[in-house]
Design a protein around this motif. Structure first.
Motif, PDB file in Angstrom:
ATOM      1  N   LEU A 111      -1.604  11.461  -4.904  1.00  0.00           N
ATOM      2  CA  LEU A 111      -2.424  10.414  -5.517  1.00  0.00           C
ATOM      3  C   LEU A 111      -3.686  10.157  -4.693  1.00  0.00           C
ATOM      4  O   LEU A 111      -4.765   9.957  -5.250  1.00  0.00           O
ATOM      5  N   ALA A 112      -3.556  10.176  -3.362  1.00  0.00           N
ATOM      6  CA  ALA A 112      -4.722   9.972  -2.495  1.00  0.00           C
ATOM      7  C   ALA A 112      -5.739  11.104  -2.672  1.00  0.00           C
ATOM      8  O   ALA A 112      -6.947  10.870  -2.642  1.00  0.00           O
ATOM      9  N   ALA A 113      -5.241  12.319  -2.875  1.00  0.00           N
ATOM     10  CA  ALA A 113      -6.136  13.464  -3.052  1.00  0.00           C
ATOM     11  C   ALA A 113      -6.802  13.460  -4.426  1.00  0.00           C
ATOM     12  O   ALA A 113      -7.993  13.770  -4.543  1.00  0.00           O
ATOM     13  N   THR A 114      -6.047  13.096  -5.469  1.00  0.00           N
ATOM     14  CA  THR A 114      -6.606  13.145  -6.817  1.00  0.00           C
ATOM     15  C   THR A 114      -7.399  11.891  -7.191  1.00  0.00           C
ATOM     16  O   THR A 114      -8.255  11.950  -8.053  1.00  0.00           O
ATOM     17  N   HIS A 115      -7.101  10.771  -6.533  1.00  0.00           N
ATOM     18  CA  HIS A 115      -7.798   9.507  -6.801  1.00  0.00           C
ATOM     19  C   HIS A 115      -8.219   8.880  -5.471  1.00  0.00           C
ATOM     20  O   HIS A 115      -7.694   7.838  -5.066  1.00  0.00           O
ATOM     21  N   PRO A 116      -9.181   9.490  -4.760  1.00  0.00           N
ATOM     22  CA  PRO A 116      -9.528   9.025  -3.416  1.00  0.00           C
ATOM     23  C   PRO A 116     -10.078   7.593  -3.356  1.00  0.00           C
ATOM     24  O   PRO A 116      -9.941   6.922  -2.338  1.00  0.00           O
ATOM     25  N   ALA A 117     -10.656   7.099  -4.432  1.00  0.00           N
ATOM     26  CA  ALA A 117     -11.234   5.755  -4.415  1.00  0.00           C
ATOM     27  C   ALA A 117     -10.204   4.664  -4.712  1.00  0.00           C
ATOM     28  O   ALA A 117     -10.522   3.481  -4.632  1.00  0.00           O
ATOM     29  N   ASP A 118      -8.971   5.045  -5.025  1.00  0.00           N
ATOM     30  CA  ASP A 118      -7.971   4.060  -5.434  1.00  0.00           C
ATOM     31  C   ASP A 118      -7.157   3.474  -4.283  1.00  0.00           C
ATOM     32  O   ASP A 118      -6.303   2.609  -4.498  1.00  0.00           O
ATOM     33  N   GLY A 119      -7.358   3.946  -3.070  1.00  0.00           N
ATOM     34  CA  GLY A 119      -6.697   3.354  -1.908  1.00  0.00           C
ATOM     35  C   GLY A 119      -5.248   3.759  -1.696  1.00  0.00           C
ATOM     36  O   GLY A 119      -4.487   3.042  -1.041  1.00  0.00           O
ATOM     37  N   TRP A 120      -4.841   4.922  -2.205  1.00  0.00           N
ATOM     38  CA  TRP A 120      -3.455   5.356  -2.009  1.00  0.00           C
ATOM     39  C   TRP A 120      -3.183   5.711  -0.562  1.00  0.00           C
ATOM     40  O   TRP A 120      -2.053   5.563  -0.093  1.00  0.00           O
ATOM     41  N   ASP A 121      -4.216   6.160   0.173  1.00  0.00           N
ATOM     42  CA  ASP A 121      -4.028   6.423   1.599  1.00  0.00           C
ATOM     43  C   ASP A 121      -3.730   5.125   2.354  1.00  0.00           C
ATOM     44  O   ASP A 121      -2.885   5.086   3.239  1.00  0.00           O
ATOM     45  N   THR A 122      -4.385   4.048   1.955  1.00  0.00           N
ATOM     46  CA  THR A 122      -4.133   2.733   2.553  1.00  0.00           C
ATOM     47  C   THR A 122      -2.723   2.241   2.200  1.00  0.00           C
ATOM     48  O   THR A 122      -2.028   1.673   3.046  1.00  0.00           O
ATOM     49  N   THR A 123      -2.319   2.482   0.971  1.00  0.00           N
ATOM     50  CA  THR A 123      -0.969   2.093   0.542  1.00  0.00           C
ATOM     51  C   THR A 123       0.073   2.831   1.367  1.00  0.00           C
ATOM     52  O   THR A 123       1.042   2.229   1.849  1.00  0.00           O
ATOM     53  N   GLU A 124      -0.128   4.140   1.567  1.00  0.00           N
ATOM     54  CA  GLU A 124       0.825   4.901   2.386  1.00  0.00           C
ATOM     55  C   GLU A 124       0.842   4.383   3.819  1.00  0.00           C
ATOM     56  O   GLU A 124       1.907   4.233   4.424  1.00  0.00           O
ATOM     57  N   LYS A 125      -0.328   4.072   4.354  1.00  0.00           N
ATOM     58  CA  LYS A 125      -0.414   3.553   5.724  1.00  0.00           C
ATOM     59  C   LYS A 125       0.371   2.244   5.855  1.00  0.00           C
ATOM     60  O   LYS A 125       1.089   2.043   6.833  1.00  0.00           O
ATOM     61  N   ARG A 126       0.247   1.351   4.857  1.00  0.00           N
ATOM     62  CA  ARG A 126       1.007   0.096   4.869  1.00  0.00           C
ATOM     63  C   ARG A 126       2.508   0.355   4.882  1.00  0.00           C
ATOM     64  O   ARG A 126       3.255  -0.291   5.601  1.00  0.00           O
ATOM     65  N   LEU A 127       2.947   1.323   4.082  1.00  0.00           N
ATOM     66  CA  LEU A 127       4.360   1.660   4.014  1.00  0.00           C
ATOM     67  C   LEU A 127       4.854   2.232   5.346  1.00  0.00           C
ATOM     68  O   LEU A 127       5.947   1.904   5.808  1.00  0.00           O
ATOM     69  N   VAL A 128       4.048   3.077   5.970  1.00  0.00           N
ATOM     70  CA  VAL A 128       4.407   3.661   7.266  1.00  0.00           C
ATOM     71  C   VAL A 128       4.498   2.562   8.323  1.00  0.00           C
ATOM     72  O   VAL A 128       5.451   2.507   9.103  1.00  0.00           O
ATOM     73  N   GLU A 129       3.507   1.663   8.322  1.00  0.00           N
ATOM     74  CA  GLU A 129       3.507   0.555   9.295  1.00  0.00           C
ATOM     75  C   GLU A 129       4.708  -0.379   9.101  1.00  0.00           C
ATOM     76  O   GLU A 129       5.197  -0.963  10.057  1.00  0.00           O
ATOM     77  N   ALA A 130       5.190  -0.476   7.863  1.00  0.00           N
ATOM     78  CA  ALA A 130       6.343  -1.312   7.577  1.00  0.00           C
ATOM     79  C   ALA A 130       7.655  -0.601   7.909  1.00  0.00           C
ATOM     80  O   ALA A 130       8.735  -1.189   7.775  1.00  0.00           O
ATOM     81  N   GLY A 131       7.566   0.672   8.333  1.00  0.00           N
ATOM     82  CA  GLY A 131       8.748   1.433   8.705  1.00  0.00           C
ATOM     83  C   GLY A 131       9.588   1.890   7.527  1.00  0.00           C
ATOM     84  O   GLY A 131      10.778   2.175   7.687  1.00  0.00           O
ATOM     85  N   VAL A 132       8.973   2.000   6.365  1.00  0.00           N
ATOM     86  CA  VAL A 132       9.700   2.344   5.142  1.00  0.00           C
ATOM     87  C   VAL A 132      10.282   3.746   5.206  1.00  0.00           C
ATOM     88  O   VAL A 132      11.398   3.988   4.738  1.00  0.00           O
ATOM     89  N   PHE A 133       9.560   4.700   5.799  1.00  0.00           N
ATOM     90  CA  PHE A 133       9.972   6.095   5.761  1.00  0.00           C
ATOM     91  C   PHE A 133      10.811   6.510   6.964  1.00  0.00           C
ATOM     92  O   PHE A 133      11.194   7.673   7.081  1.00  0.00           O
ATOM     93  N   GLU A 134      11.100   5.592   7.861  1.00  0.00           N
ATOM     94  CA  GLU A 134      11.909   5.917   9.042  1.00  0.00           C
ATOM     95  C   GLU A 134      13.381   5.942   8.656  1.00  0.00           C
ATOM     96  O   GLU A 134      13.858   5.118   7.888  1.00  0.00           O
ATOM     97  N   ALA A 135      14.091   6.904   9.201  1.00  0.00           N
ATOM     98  CA  ALA A 135      15.522   7.064   8.853  1.00  0.00           C
ATOM     99  C   ALA A 135      16.413   6.037   9.512  1.00  0.00           C
ATOM    100  O   ALA A 135      16.163   5.380  10.408  1.00  0.00           O
TER     101      ALA A 135
END
Length: 109
Positions: A85-109
């Motif tokens: 989504l970040a690659a296909t829609h760069p102006a939509d802020g999906w990279d920021t959304t992913e960063k928020r999720l990473v900072e929240a520890g969502v993807f950590e096992a």
């Protein structure tokens, strides 16, 4: 008995399936995120409970929904979708959304 998803949500999903621009499945691949409103909102499709939620991408509810999916073993696919989504829609802020999720520890096992 009433359906858990709104008429608008069902119509949006059908419309996304019809057009390739927002395709929901590619060669049988399940899509978790359906982007809306320039990345400010998204439908999050949850395989674990069969529900589709309409959420603001900057909300705590969105973070918790993605955390639930990641905890169920879908983290790699969700991150791949976010990157796509970040690659296909760069102006939509999906990279920021992913960063928020990473900072929240969502993807950590």
């Amino acid at each position: 008995m009433a359906s858990n998803t709104s008429k608008t949500a069902r119509a949006s999903v059908r419309a996304g399936q019809a057009g390739q621009g927002g395709a929901l499945s590619v060669l049988g691949e399940f899509k978790y995120l359906i982007p809306l409103n320039g990345g400010k909102h998204a439908y999050v499709r949850n395989l674990t409970n069969g529900k589709t939620s309409h959420l603001r991408t900057d909300s705590e509810a969105f973070v918790e929904e993605i955390r639930t999916l990641a905890g169920a073993g879908h983290a790699v696919k969700i991150r791949a979708e976010l990157n796509n989504l970040a690659a296909t829609h760069p102006a939509d802020g999906w990279d920021t959304t992913e960063k928020r999720l990473v900072e929240a520890g969502v993807f950590e096992a």
